[in-house]
Design a protein around this motif. Structure first.
Motif, PDB file in Angstrom:
ATOM      1  N   ASP A 124       0.878  -1.186   0.000  1.00 48.15           N
ATOM      2  CA  ASP A 124       0.000   0.000   0.000  1.00 48.15           C
ATOM      3  C   ASP A 124       0.914   1.235   0.000  1.00 48.15           C
ATOM      4  OD1 ASP A 124      -2.431  -1.377   0.148  1.00 48.15           O
ATOM      5  OD2 ASP A 124      -2.182  -1.669   2.312  1.00 48.15           O
ATOM      6  N   VAL A 125       0.428   2.293  -0.618  1.00 45.74           N
ATOM      7  CA  VAL A 125       1.277   3.495  -0.786  1.00 45.74           C
ATOM      8  C   VAL A 125       0.455   4.769  -0.532  1.00 45.74           C
ATOM      9  CG1 VAL A 125       2.339   4.878  -2.627  1.00 45.74           C
ATOM     10  CG2 VAL A 125       2.956   2.482  -2.377  1.00 45.74           C
ATOM     11  N   PHE A 126       1.096   5.718   0.139  1.00 45.72           N
ATOM     12  CA  PHE A 126       0.506   7.067   0.234  1.00 45.72           C
ATOM     13  C   PHE A 126       1.379   8.011  -0.588  1.00 45.72           C
ATOM     14  CE2 PHE A 126      -1.003   5.119   4.144  1.00 45.72           C
ATOM     15  CZ  PHE A 126      -2.320   5.562   4.232  1.00 45.72           C
ATOM     16  N   THR A 127       0.776   8.802  -1.486  1.00 44.72           N
ATOM     17  CA  THR A 127       1.570   9.864  -2.149  1.00 44.72           C
ATOM     18  C   THR A 127       1.156  11.196  -1.521  1.00 44.72           C
ATOM     19  OG1 THR A 127      -0.018  10.156  -3.909  1.00 44.72           O
ATOM     20  CG2 THR A 127       1.775   8.626  -4.337  1.00 44.72           C
ATOM     21  N   ILE A 128       2.174  11.950  -1.195  1.00 43.26           N
ATOM     22  CA  ILE A 128       1.915  13.213  -0.465  1.00 43.26           C
ATOM     23  C   ILE A 128       2.498  14.384  -1.255  1.00 43.26           C
ATOM     24  CG2 ILE A 128       2.425  14.501   1.651  1.00 43.26           C
ATOM     25  CD1 ILE A 128       2.686  11.749   3.039  1.00 43.26           C
ATOM     26  N   ARG A 129       1.677  15.403  -1.487  1.00 42.90           N
ATOM     27  CA  ARG A 129       2.182  16.686  -2.021  1.00 42.90           C
ATOM     28  C   ARG A 129       2.306  17.652  -0.847  1.00 42.90           C
ATOM     29  NH1 ARG A 129       2.143  16.914  -7.504  1.00 42.90           N
ATOM     30  NH2 ARG A 129       0.613  15.602  -8.559  1.00 42.90           N
ATOM     31  N   TYR A 130       3.455  18.357  -0.826  1.00 37.50           N
ATOM     32  CA  TYR A 130       3.670  19.255   0.316  1.00 37.50           C
ATOM     33  C   TYR A 130       3.533  20.715  -0.119  1.00 37.50           C
ATOM     34  CZ  TYR A 130       8.189  18.534  -1.922  1.00 37.50           C
ATOM     35  OH  TYR A 130       9.188  18.390  -2.845  1.00 37.50           O
ATOM     36  N   LYS A 131       3.426  21.577   0.921  1.00 36.49           N
ATOM     37  CA  LYS A 131       3.236  23.013   0.623  1.00 36.49           C
ATOM     38  C   LYS A 131       4.579  23.735   0.484  1.00 36.49           C
ATOM     39  CE  LYS A 131      -1.019  23.268   3.358  1.00 36.49           C
ATOM     40  NZ  LYS A 131      -1.498  23.587   4.704  1.00 36.49           N
TER      41      LYS A 131
END
Lengths: 295, 228
Positions: A124-131
């Motif tokens: 399972d994978v989480f993709t995260i975009r940051y500010k």
């Protein structure tokens, strides 16, 4: 100032421009060139930034969940991520979705994935975009501390390099713009000086009959402003055609590059040209008149 | 009233142009200031115009103390003076009418006043019919009359004429001097700087003589000082 002096001031301004027309024309041309160069650099800088930003946005952090994690543990990881700061967007890709994605990517060999349905090797994978780029190391550290997270992948080094290049380009461009502005002012100074020298006898006679500095210098100041105004209008028109030419060329041949349409920047650019042009005219004029302001 | 009270002027390079000048000129007086070149006449004029500041003593013109007057007041002070120069200093690209009108425009007179007043002033100096001419189309005497008209435009209290007859045909010199006398009879103070002996002697007015920066003679109904 008395209201009936206004027609006199404008009359003197246009007489001065006409009398000194070659130098005025030279000033308009030089200021026009400087403005077009300035405008082109600003637009280039703006477009470079927009493109760099879009590249930087591709950089995302990928959080790989431990292969053995249960659904409850995955939910806990999701909850923990959502509590962290500096996060713009989180997307969860389950191992099943990951497999489907790979299957559709390699469509002609999809039969190979059939055997993996029962024993899915993908995590399972989480993709995260940051500010904020600068806070990424801290975010990575926090993500690594979450129980059940097996690995955190990122491309922060690339993002930082791009950010440094962006700052470097901005720095060089800003200095270049400042130099162009100073050059423009010098040209205006020379034009006005020539006009003042030509009218030196007249100015000295005006002093004896009680003319104030304001009365003497206002036509010259308006002259500088008019030169700036004409140059900025011409520069705006030229910039528009130049930009649209480059825009269509890039749009047709390099669709990967994002180019901002002129309509999106025209208002700001127009106001900036007007301000810089008129300001250069007035400042140049004030500097060249300083010597003559002596009573 | 113009009052020089122990006035000295020393330039920054150390040259003493005027020293301990005491001189009082009442309203409505006609005064010749005479002296050789370099005697200090020009400095005296420059002090009166407030182109230069006194370095010693006090100089008062009407309500103005020229030694302490701030720079921003200078244009307003100068509006009380009418200046006439030997080289006329007319605006060559303006007509005679415009030259006179311009002096009024400088102090912010509205066009209606200018239109009414300029022909009157031109009639005083006898140039009404030449109002459309440019200065270069006139003789020296006529140009000086235009300069006088311009000096009169704002109804000044004092007329200062610096060698007003120097660049004029001998036959027309008297014409200019008669005009200055005529202006004086209307109540204006007239100061004429000159070194023309025959003019000074003929008019028998007050004569102030300056020599090497000092006031050496001051007499009413005087003649040109023989030592000058």
């Amino acid at each position: 100032m008395k209201m009936y002096s206004i027609p006199y001031f404008f009359g003197q301004t246009f007489k001065g421009l006409w009398r000194n027309k070659l130098m005025a024309l030279a000033s308009v041309i030089v200021l026009f060139s400087c403005l077009v160069l300035m405008g082109s650099f600003v637009l280039l800088l703006y477009n470079v930034n927009v493109n760099i930003d879009s590249v930087v946005q591709l950089n995302e952090i990928v959080v790989i969940v431990d292969y053995k994690a249960t659904d409850e543990e995955v939910q806990e990881i999701s909850d923990s991520i959502s509590k962290l700061g500096n996060i713009a967007e989180v997307t969860f890709i389950s191992k099943e979705e990951g497999l489907e994605s790979e299957r559709s990517r390699y469509e002609e060999y999809s039969y190979l994935f059939n055997e993996l349905t029962e024993d899915n090797p993908l995590p399972d994978v989480f993709t995260i975009r940051y500010k904020d780029n600068s806070e990424v190391p801290n975010l990575i550290y926090q993500l690594k501390q979450i129980p059940g997270v097996s690995k955190v992948n990122n491309r922060i080094d690339i993002a930082n390099d791009i950010e440094n290049i962006k700052n470097g380009i901005s720095f060089v461009f800003i200095w270049f713009l400042a130099i162009l502005f100073v050059v423009s002012i010098f040209v205006i100074i020379n034009t006005i000086k020539l006009g003042v020298e030509m009218r030196n006898k007249e100015i000295s006679a005006m002093r004896y009959i009680g003319a104030t500095n304001f009365f003497i210098t206002t036509p010259f100041v308006i002259e500088g402003a008019v030169i700036g105004l004409i140059a900025s209008i011409l520069a705006f028109i030229a910039e528009r055609y130049l930009y649209e030419f480059v825009y269509s060329a890039i749009h047709e041949n390099y669709s990967i590059i994002t180019v901002i349409p002129f309509s999106q920047v025209s208002l700001v650019l127009g106001i900036a040209f007007l301000c810089v042009g008129v300001l250069a005219g007035v400042v140049g004029c004030r500097i060249s008149l300083r010597r003559y302001m002596k009573i | 009233m113009i009052e020089f009270n122990d006035v000295s002027k020393i330039y920054p390079n150390g040259v003493i142009a005027l020293e301990h000048i005491n001189l009082k000129i009442d309203d409505g007086e006609f005064v010749f200031v005479v002296g050789a070149s370099g005697a200090g006449k020009s400095t005296l004029m420059r002090l009166l115009l407030r182109e230069e500041k006194v370095t010693g003593g006090t100089l008062r013109v009407g309500d103005y103390d020229l030694g302490t007057m701030p720079n921003y007041k200078i244009p307003y002070y100068r509006r009380q003076l009418g200046m006439v120069f030997q080289d006329f200093r007319l605006f060559e690209k303006k007509t005679i009418y415009e030259n006179v009108a311009f002096a009024m425009r400088v102090i912010g007179e509205p066009s209606s006043v200018i239109k009414r007043r300029v022909p009157t002033i031109l009639s005083i100096v006898g140039l009404v019919d030449k109002y459309k001419s440019f200065p270069t189309e006139l003789s020296g005497g006529e140009q000086q009359r235009v300069a006088l008209a311009r000096a009169l435009a704002n109804n000044p209290r004092i007329i200062i004429a610096d060698e007003p007859t120097a660049n004029i045909d001998p036959k027309l010199k008297m014409e200019i001097m008669n005009l200055l006398v005529k202006i004086n009879t209307k109540g204006k103070t007239v100061i004429v700087v000159t070194h023309e002996k025959n003019i000074v002697d003929q008019f028998q007015k007050r004569v102030v003589t300056i020599q090497e920066g000092h006031l050496v003679d001051d007499r009413v109904g005087g003649m040109f000082h023989e030592d000058v």
